[in-house]
Design a protein around this motif. Structure first.
Motif, mmCIF file in Angstrom:
data_model
loop_
_atom_site.group_PDB
_atom_site.id
_atom_site.type_symbol
_atom_site.label_atom_id
_atom_site.label_comp_id
_atom_site.label_asym_id
_atom_site.label_seq_id
_atom_site.Cartn_x
_atom_site.Cartn_y
_atom_site.Cartn_z
ATOM 1 N N GLU A 145 0.831 -1.208 0.000
ATOM 2 C CA GLU A 145 0.000 0.000 0.000
ATOM 3 C C GLU A 145 0.866 1.259 0.000
ATOM 4 N N ASP A 200 0.221 3.626 -3.138
ATOM 5 C CA ASP A 200 -0.464 4.879 -2.809
ATOM 6 C C ASP A 200 0.466 6.076 -2.656
ATOM 7 N N LYS A 241 -1.028 5.698 7.415
ATOM 8 C CA LYS A 241 -1.211 4.350 6.845
ATOM 9 C C LYS A 241 -0.645 3.293 7.790
ATOM 10 N N ARG A 268 -2.915 2.890 10.807
ATOM 11 C CA ARG A 268 -4.151 2.181 10.459
ATOM 12 C C ARG A 268 -3.902 0.678 10.348
ATOM 13 N N HIS A 269 -2.824 0.320 9.675
ATOM 14 C CA HIS A 269 -2.504 -1.100 9.535
ATOM 15 C C HIS A 269 -2.173 -1.728 10.886
#
Length: 81
Positions: free
Chosen positions: A16, A20, A70, A73-74
């Motif tokens: 990701e 991203d 990110k 969140r992961h």
């Protein structure tokens, strides 16, 4: 969580970050993070920037925030603070 699952989690995060945000780490850096991922989001974010050669504090605060969000969140979904 079994270690192989954590590697899968880290691999998804690295994918990701690459797709991203353009943080497509070299294979040896990916292996290093897969084998021994930093325990918290701040250190993981630092490790990503270092792997990209962007380890100077304040180099790009907005991009650092995006990466950290990110990672957080992961890691939250992994049950890691």
């Amino acid at each position: 969580m079994p270690r192989h699952h954590r590697k899968d989690d880290v691999q998804r995060l690295l994918y990701e970050l690459c797709v991203d945000l353009g943080f497509c780490l070299p294979p040896h850096e990916q292996r290093r993070l897969l084998q021994a991922p930093p325990a918290d989001a701040h250190r993981f974010t630092d490790a990503v920037f270092e792997a990209e050669g962007m380890d100077h504090p304040g180099q790009d605060d907005q991009l650092r925030r995006q990466v950290q969000e990110k990672v957080e969140r992961h890691m939250h979904s992994w049950g890691t603070p």
